[in-house]
Design a protein around this motif. Structure first.
Motif, PDB file in Angstrom:
ATOM      1  N   LYS A  67       0.957  -1.239   0.776  1.00  0.00           N
ATOM      2  CA  LYS A  67       0.344  -0.035   0.082  1.00  0.00           C
ATOM      3  C   LYS A  67       0.913   0.933   0.082  1.00  0.00           C
ATOM      4  O   LYS A  67       1.677   0.768   0.193  1.00  0.00           O
ATOM      5  CB  LYS A  67      -0.886  -0.016   0.879  1.00  0.00           C
ATOM      6  N   GLY A  68       0.704   1.986  -0.598  1.00  0.00           N
ATOM      7  CA  GLY A  68       1.195   3.706  -0.084  1.00  0.00           C
ATOM      8  C   GLY A  68       0.571   4.162   0.404  1.00  0.00           C
ATOM      9  O   GLY A  68      -0.484   4.171   1.423  1.00  0.00           O
ATOM     10  N   TYR A  69       1.433   5.787   0.416  1.00  0.00           N
ATOM     11  CA  TYR A  69       2.068   6.527   1.346  1.00  0.00           C
ATOM     12  C   TYR A  69       0.436   6.704   1.979  1.00  0.00           C
ATOM     13  O   TYR A  69      -0.020   7.047   2.984  1.00  0.00           O
ATOM     14  CB  TYR A  69       2.552   7.253   1.635  1.00  0.00           C
ATOM     15  N   PHE A  70       0.126   7.470   1.251  1.00  0.00           N
ATOM     16  CA  PHE A  70      -1.686   8.541   0.459  1.00  0.00           C
ATOM     17  C   PHE A  70      -2.801   7.004   1.210  1.00  0.00           C
ATOM     18  O   PHE A  70      -3.669   7.896   2.146  1.00  0.00           O
ATOM     19  CB  PHE A  70      -2.209   9.142  -0.665  1.00  0.00           C
ATOM     20  N   GLU A  71      -3.157   6.061   0.597  1.00  0.00           N
ATOM     21  CA  GLU A  71      -4.073   4.976   0.656  1.00  0.00           C
ATOM     22  C   GLU A  71      -3.945   5.028   2.744  1.00  0.00           C
ATOM     23  O   GLU A  71      -5.165   4.808   3.255  1.00  0.00           O
ATOM     24  CB  GLU A  71      -4.016   4.307   0.738  1.00  0.00           C
ATOM     25  N   MET A  73      -2.716   6.620   5.185  1.00  0.00           N
ATOM     26  CA  MET A  73      -2.854   7.306   5.725  1.00  0.00           C
ATOM     27  C   MET A  73      -4.083   8.116   5.372  1.00  0.00           C
ATOM     28  O   MET A  73      -4.874   7.919   6.673  1.00  0.00           O
ATOM     29  CB  MET A  73      -2.411   8.096   5.086  1.00  0.00           C
ATOM     30  N   THR A  74      -5.162   8.026   5.035  1.00  0.00           N
ATOM     31  CA  THR A  74      -6.544   8.028   4.394  1.00  0.00           C
ATOM     32  C   THR A  74      -7.099   7.317   4.959  1.00  0.00           C
ATOM     33  O   THR A  74      -7.629   7.270   5.461  1.00  0.00           O
ATOM     34  CB  THR A  74      -6.399   8.800   3.017  1.00  0.00           C
ATOM     35  N   SER A  75      -6.805   5.696   4.803  1.00  0.00           N
ATOM     36  CA  SER A  75      -7.334   4.896   4.747  1.00  0.00           C
ATOM     37  C   SER A  75      -7.864   4.010   5.981  1.00  0.00           C
ATOM     38  O   SER A  75      -8.640   2.997   6.682  1.00  0.00           O
ATOM     39  CB  SER A  75      -7.960   4.191   3.674  1.00  0.00           C
ATOM     40  N   GLU A  78      -5.166   7.550   9.737  1.00  0.00           N
ATOM     41  CA  GLU A  78      -5.478   9.290   9.934  1.00  0.00           C
ATOM     42  C   GLU A  78      -7.438   8.728  10.262  1.00  0.00           C
ATOM     43  O   GLU A  78      -8.374   9.325  11.088  1.00  0.00           O
ATOM     44  CB  GLU A  78      -6.097   9.968   8.282  1.00  0.00           C
ATOM     45  N   TRP A 248     -11.760   4.289  -9.821  1.00  0.00           N
ATOM     46  CA  TRP A 248     -11.294   4.526  -8.043  1.00  0.00           C
ATOM     47  C   TRP A 248     -11.727   3.445  -7.113  1.00  0.00           C
ATOM     48  O   TRP A 248     -10.685   3.035  -6.687  1.00  0.00           O
ATOM     49  CB  TRP A 248     -11.995   6.257  -7.657  1.00  0.00           C
ATOM     50  N   SER A 293       3.793   2.308 -11.159  1.00  0.00           N
ATOM     51  CA  SER A 293       2.920   3.310  -9.066  1.00  0.00           C
ATOM     52  C   SER A 293       3.130   2.888  -7.926  1.00  0.00           C
ATOM     53  O   SER A 293       3.364   1.835  -7.711  1.00  0.00           O
ATOM     54  CB  SER A 293       1.497   3.469  -9.391  1.00  0.00           C
ATOM     55  N   ASP A 295       1.259   3.984  -5.573  1.00  0.00           N
ATOM     56  CA  ASP A 295      -0.348   4.518  -5.205  1.00  0.00           C
ATOM     57  C   ASP A 295      -0.720   2.748  -5.546  1.00  0.00           C
ATOM     58  O   ASP A 295      -2.392   2.886  -5.208  1.00  0.00           O
ATOM     59  CB  ASP A 295      -0.926   5.559  -6.290  1.00  0.00           C
TER      60      ASP A 295
END
Length: 533
Positions: A67-71, A73-75, A78, A248, A293, A295
């Motif tokens: 898993k990527g950083y953004f995913e 953190m958000t899912s 955070e 998405w 990617s 992501d």
């Protein structure tokens, strides 16, 4: 990030499980977890332990799922932190006794109320696809409700499970909350114990095992399962937006999301346009390709990879976008497949991966019919089209939740109740629903001593007395409808509402009518008190 040292995943000895459960149950009956102050302190300490172990969690997600950083953190991170803060801000209010509505005047003298009691000892069995969110999320609800908890994370993400155990041991009271690690043998041993509620997230087949084990002890269960979720795109839909939004939802976590659409039913007039727009969106999301990617996630393990590959090999459909796979890297490219048969394996089986089968249909009627035949109670339904069309989809299908003109948006609002129906699950959580999920609404009355004379109507002897008449006067409702099911309008109500339809005087008359009606109703209810004297 590679230099981060992760704790070792260690299986809990099966022979220790009964004593663990016994100890945690004993703690519950000590009343230790009931005070609001204790619950709040545990939640706040858990929050900061997650913050302190953020780097370890990021590395664990990278190793387990790619898993990527953004995913992440958000899912995951955070999301859980936000959940904790929301709980702590509202917990004391939720814990207060609730005054029930619609209590007849004759019963209000005993002060009826609903107390929010914890259920007791909770078992939470997490899932691999969102290992922190789907483990800590239910646990946070159980802690908030005042229960003791045993958490069993998914062994398919061993690094995440090990970090979660470290976080729990650092933050939480070990006499109240404990993490048990292992696979099928350890889970089976846990299910043999007596629980006050089991919360399970995972597959339908495993849920049946959990439910059968729980039934032996009459243990209630909350089951958050998957579903062959349909997306329906009508000829009047914005195909460009439909393609982006559905892509998405199907590329998040490489399609390993229980809420994402399993297939798309699209009107044949716009099917070619939808496929073209999916190609455009895919290039936009991953300019250098999904494999390159940072992501785009990987499939959780070889077994899951082979299962998805077998589904793709078995379909009679035609791959029109993607199809690249790499077993060594557990990589499966987002893959769009045109199918022509509603019985194709890609539709009737849940892929739980980045496969996007598309079936062209003649019209909306056919789409709804196919969706209902494939799975009558999916976890989600995703309708794209006009308001009239999407309203039809919502009215003529069933599902745990639904998103109109989007992919599973209803599932990413952290305070909106989330759950399945039928084969997609039972129970709901998120936000206040998480507190309610692990709380028993305990109805309580308190009868004062001085009211004894008023209660004489309930004591024998009854024969030859007027007690039944008194009872009927006190609390028996009279029907406001006839034998044909038509509502009756009383003469009094008819007279006081005559002529109230004038537009210029409507507002004033509406207020006047309501006031008169309520006053008369109060006078009539007063008869109950007279009957008690």
């Amino acid at each position: 990030m590679a230099s981060v040292q992760l704790p070792t995943f260690t299986t809990t000895p099966i022979e220790k499980i009964p004593s663990i459960v016994s100890r945690i149950r004993k703690t519950f009956f000590s009343q230790k977890t009931r005070p609001a102050a204790f619950r709040l302190k545990q939640l706040r300490k858990l929050y900061w332990a997650i913050v302190d172990h953020e780097k370890e969690l990021l590395e664990a997600f990278k190793q387990d799922l790619g898993k990527g950083y953004f995913e992440v953190m958000t899912s995951e991170i955070e999301w859980v932190k936000n959940d904790i803060i929301f709980m702590t801000q509202h917990l004391e209010q939720w814990m207060k006794d609730e005054k029930p509505a619609d209590i007849p005047w004759s019963h209000r003298i005993v002060s009826p109320r609903i107390r929010k009691d914890p259920l007791g000892l909770i078992l939470v069995i997490g899932a691999f696809n969102f290992p922190v969110n789907l483990s800590f999320g239910p646990m946070i609800g159980a802690i908030s409700a005042g229960n003791t908890v045993v958490l069993k994370p998914s062994e398919q993400c061993p690094n995440c499970a090990a970090v979660m155990q470290t976080i729990m041991e650092k933050a939480l009271d070990p006499e109240c909350y404990i993490c048990v690690q292992g696979g099928i043998p350890e889970t089976s041993a846990l299910l043999e114990q007596k629980w006050d509620k089991i919360f399970f997230t995972g597959s339908v087949n495993t849920a049946k095992v959990v439910a059968q084990a729980a039934a032996k002890n009459l243990t209630p269960v909350a089951l958050e399962l998957g579903g062959k979720n349909p997306a329906i795109v009508t000829r009047n839909a914005d195909v460009h937006l439909a393609a982006r939004r559905l892509l998405w939802s199907k590329t998040m976590n490489a399609g390993q999301v229980c809420m994402s659409q399993n297939y798309i039913l699209v009107d044949k007039e716009v099917a070619p346009s939808l496929i073209a727009e999916l190609q455009v969106a895919l290039k936009e999301f991953f300019p250098s390709g999904a494999k390159q990617s940072l992501d785009y996630s990987r499939i959780v393990n070889v077994r899951a990879f082979n299962r998805i590959k077998k589904m793709l090999d078995s379909t009679s459909g035609k791959i029109v976008i993607g199809g690249t796979m790499d077993a060594d890297q557990l990589f499966i490219e987002p893959t769009v497949i045109e199918v022509s048969d509603p019985k194709d394996s890609l539709l009737v089986e849940e892929s739980f991966g980045p496969l996007i089968p598309i079936l062209a249909v003649d019209n909306l009627d056919q789409a709804i019919s196919i969706a209902n035949k494939i799975h009558a109670t999916p976890l989600g339904v995703y309708a794209f089209g006009t308001k009239a069309e999407t309203d039809r989809v919502l009215a003529e299908t069933r599902s745990g939740g639904a998103s109109v003109n989007d992919g599973f948006y209803h599932g990413i609002i952290p305070t909106l109740p989330f759950g399945g129906v039928g084969d997609s699950g039972t129970g709901a959580y998120h936000g206040k629903a998480s507190f309610d999920c692990f709380t028993h609404g305990r109805s309580i009355t308190k009868t004062p001593n001085w009211v004894e004379k008023l209660l004489a109507v309930r004591y024998p002897p009854f024969a030859g007395t007027s007690k039944l008449t008194q009872y009927r006067t006190m609390g028996v409702l009279k029907p406001d409808f006839d034998r044909e099911g038509n509502q009756r309008i009383g003469l009094l109500w008819y007279l006081i509402t005559l002529g109230a339809g004038s537009a210029s005087k409507g507002a004033f008359r509406a207020v006047l009518v309501a006031a008169v009606y309520l006053a008369l109703r109060a006078l009539m209810e007063g008869r109950a008190w007279k009957a008690l004297k």
